[in-house]
Design a protein around this motif. Sequence first.
Motif, mmCIF file in Angstrom:
data_model
loop_
_atom_site.group_PDB
_atom_site.id
_atom_site.type_symbol
_atom_site.label_atom_id
_atom_site.label_comp_id
_atom_site.label_asym_id
_atom_site.label_seq_id
_atom_site.Cartn_x
_atom_site.Cartn_y
_atom_site.Cartn_z
ATOM 1 N N VAL A 4 34.503 50.715 42.838
ATOM 2 C CA VAL A 4 34.082 49.477 43.149
ATOM 3 C C VAL A 4 33.641 48.505 41.800
ATOM 4 O O VAL A 4 33.824 47.470 41.602
ATOM 5 N N THR A 5 32.922 49.347 40.903
ATOM 6 C CA THR A 5 32.501 48.968 39.669
ATOM 7 C C THR A 5 33.723 48.468 38.822
ATOM 8 O O THR A 5 33.628 47.390 38.213
ATOM 9 N N ASP A 6 34.673 49.334 38.899
ATOM 10 C CA ASP A 6 35.774 48.948 38.052
ATOM 11 C C ASP A 6 36.509 47.576 38.584
ATOM 12 O O ASP A 6 36.937 46.599 37.925
ATOM 13 N N ALA A 7 36.615 47.554 39.884
ATOM 14 C CA ALA A 7 37.271 46.084 40.524
ATOM 15 C C ALA A 7 36.286 45.002 40.000
ATOM 16 O O ALA A 7 36.741 44.039 39.746
ATOM 17 N N ASN A 8 34.873 45.108 40.200
ATOM 18 C CA ASN A 8 34.182 43.952 39.854
ATOM 19 C C ASN A 8 34.269 43.683 38.471
ATOM 20 O O ASN A 8 34.075 42.551 37.978
ATOM 21 N N LEU A 9 34.416 44.770 37.409
ATOM 22 C CA LEU A 9 34.719 44.375 36.118
ATOM 23 C C LEU A 9 36.026 43.593 35.785
ATOM 24 O O LEU A 9 36.093 42.574 35.109
ATOM 25 N N VAL A 10 37.180 44.007 36.583
ATOM 26 C CA VAL A 10 38.357 43.330 36.167
ATOM 27 C C VAL A 10 38.281 41.968 36.980
ATOM 28 O O VAL A 10 39.197 41.197 36.539
ATOM 29 N N LEU A 11 37.694 41.904 38.038
ATOM 30 C CA LEU A 11 37.559 40.348 38.686
ATOM 31 C C LEU A 11 36.629 39.443 37.902
ATOM 32 O O LEU A 11 36.615 38.394 38.224
ATOM 33 N N GLY A 12 36.197 40.101 36.775
ATOM 34 C CA GLY A 12 35.173 39.169 35.979
ATOM 35 C C GLY A 12 33.913 39.048 36.261
ATOM 36 O O GLY A 12 32.979 38.090 36.002
ATOM 37 N N TYR A 13 33.279 39.659 37.304
ATOM 38 C CA TYR A 13 31.901 39.698 37.620
ATOM 39 C C TYR A 13 31.060 40.082 36.570
ATOM 40 O O TYR A 13 30.082 39.752 36.697
ATOM 41 N N LEU A 14 31.616 41.261 36.072
ATOM 42 C CA LEU A 14 30.483 42.045 34.999
ATOM 43 C C LEU A 14 30.935 41.586 33.670
ATOM 44 O O LEU A 14 32.409 41.570 33.351
ATOM 45 N N ASP A 15 30.158 41.601 32.674
ATOM 46 C CA ASP A 15 30.533 41.459 31.442
ATOM 47 C C ASP A 15 30.362 43.018 30.647
ATOM 48 O O ASP A 15 29.455 43.648 30.815
ATOM 49 N N PRO A 16 31.499 43.386 30.101
ATOM 50 C CA PRO A 16 31.763 44.859 29.823
ATOM 51 C C PRO A 16 30.891 45.136 28.434
ATOM 52 O O PRO A 16 30.323 46.192 28.376
ATOM 53 N N ALA A 17 30.366 43.989 28.018
ATOM 54 C CA ALA A 17 29.268 44.244 26.506
ATOM 55 C C ALA A 17 28.093 44.126 27.210
ATOM 56 O O ALA A 17 27.142 44.211 26.202
#
Length: 714
Positions: A379-392
């Motif tokens: 789920v975290t990976d999906a949220n990252l790809v969908l733009g919800y999370l800032d990888p930095a």
Amino acid sequence: MTDPRFRLGFDIGGTFTDFVLLDRTTGETFLNKCLTTPDDPSRAVLEGLSPLFEKAGAGGSDVEIAIHATTLITNAMIERKGAKTALLTTEGFRDVLEMGTEVRYDIYDLFLEKPPLLVPRSLRFEVAERLDKDGRIITPLDEAAVRALAAELKANGVEALAIAFLHSFRNPAHEERAAAILAELLPDLSISTSGAVAPEIREYERMSTTAANAYVQPITRAYLDRIEERLAEIDYRRRLYLMISSGGIAGAQTAKAFPIRMLESGPTAGVLAAIFYGRQMGIDSMVTFDMGGTTAKIAVVKNYEPAKSNLFEVGRVARFKKGSGLPVKIPMVELIEIGAGGGSIAHVDQLGLLKVGPESSGAMPGPASYGRGGDRPTVTDANLVLGYLDPAYFLGGAMPLDLEAASMALEARLGRPLDLTAEQAAAGLFEVVNQNMLAAMKVHIAERGEDPRKFYLFAFGGAGPAHAYELARALQMRGVIVPAGAGATSAMGLVTAAVSFDYARSFVTRLDRVEWPALQAVFDGMASEGLAVLEEAGIPEDTLGVRVEHRMDLRHKGQGHEVTVTIPKAAFEAGSLDALAQLFYAAHEEKYGHAHRNLAVELITCRTTVLAPPPAVSLEALSQDGAVSGESARKGTRRAYFPELGTYAQTPVYDRYRLRPGMNLDGPAIIEERECTVVAGPSAKVRIDPYGSLFLDITAPAAADKELVDAERD
């Protein structure tokens, strides 16, 4: 030397360990979050406390109380990693633990799976003894046989023993004598008796609860000893307290004796935190939603009180199917928990369908984006790809995420089998996990006869605020509330909870055939035990605000199930059994729409709760600084996906720490803080209350939504 002024709470979860340090004099809170260390959870405690104390300018000697919640008990039960346990029971009854209630949780499943037993048949022993239903001795305990059993237990390497004799809830003398004999012969053996752990009617549930307590007792004792050692290393040398499942806190010695009471201690703390915030906001009823790294937990709060249950099933082999787990008869906050967290792993099943959870990647290796060797999409990976999370900015930048690794995992494991791009797979994963949580939420709310449209969704946990908007929108709820420091809210529940403990004693009789002094003696006995627990926790009986509450489990004569009725203080002091019967009829009528007032009322179990006064804690109000526009808190813009638009949109990103009361934001918006990210969709209007909590009020989709989509396409 100044008096210690800080209250410390720390919650060790399956993926992350959360910390909160509260200054009781100012209401200022300091938060931290770090990865759990599964090989030695106490190590994460030290790793998380060091930066927390540095931030607060404090040390262990400045902490007046440390309160802990843990998933250790739940995990040990589910994974069957407890101690080698034996059972001693009345002659002829050793198979009760395996027979259970003989009710099939799925009558059409010919290959029905039963939960693995904690105690195999080879370690279930019998002894000659017998009591009647009123606790009178029919057959004396065969003490010679008990002594002979010691050698067999030692030869089998048994570490823990559960003793559960028939009718011992009315008279625990035989259990206590057997325990004393074996403790003398085997001083290292952990012993749990049903008369102490669960003195209630229904032998299977009582036996199962006692076996579960014995199963986790040795590992709990070693674990808590280790935590206490770690706290001493940082100069905290006062008592350690534990959150228990009923919503109170108890001293470490009590928790070591009754570790089964710590089942779901972390989720319970989250519900208590929601109630604390609700009191500050003047909102007495809400649905709580706690989504962490491993699971999502949902509870209903009405009039500042959570629903409670006296029976819980742990380790269900069939999700949502009552009877498919091991019954544990303990008082606890009633919530529903599903395998849907940030670390929940997605896969394609044999039918070619996308599934999410319940398996979790945990803290190690974690999601693919953690860069710790995980290669399965979560789920975290999906949220990252969908733009919800800032990888930095994950954990405030302390733990950067790998966007490319997340995309590769989604494409390889989901995209190729389903002929989707990584972004499409991420959107599908996001939708599936939300639907899983919606299904559980609908059932839990409906079972309580409630309408979700009346409630706010109180969202917290590391992943909860990113998913809450979509859940609330689907259920047409009033909106979403996200407290400050939402990623560590469960730990906040620890530092705002009061010391309390619950007791139960089954006493089966008709109210019209018993004298009040006999019942009062049962209640007084439980109250005395509870006051002793408070004394052990450092709270004398004469402390101002100590309360004792009494309840009864009552039913019509001949019924199979009971209704729990609270006894008002005036009714208890009057001792009128007829008044108690009338309370039952009224409660039954309110719950079921009818009551048979011509039938006698039968008492099954007496219950008592002893409570210390809650700590005097208040939140620190934020200053407005004259700001009314949220633009001053804007960090930038990010491309993010919103299901209601069906596509991506350029979305403003805000720094939560720069938001002030009185500011208003229009959705879509992403609001970032160190411990979590809040996602507000296009239909949200965001406002900030005086304490920094975010209110996402859901309105009709704005006319500007089309412009957002058009801008993205351009």
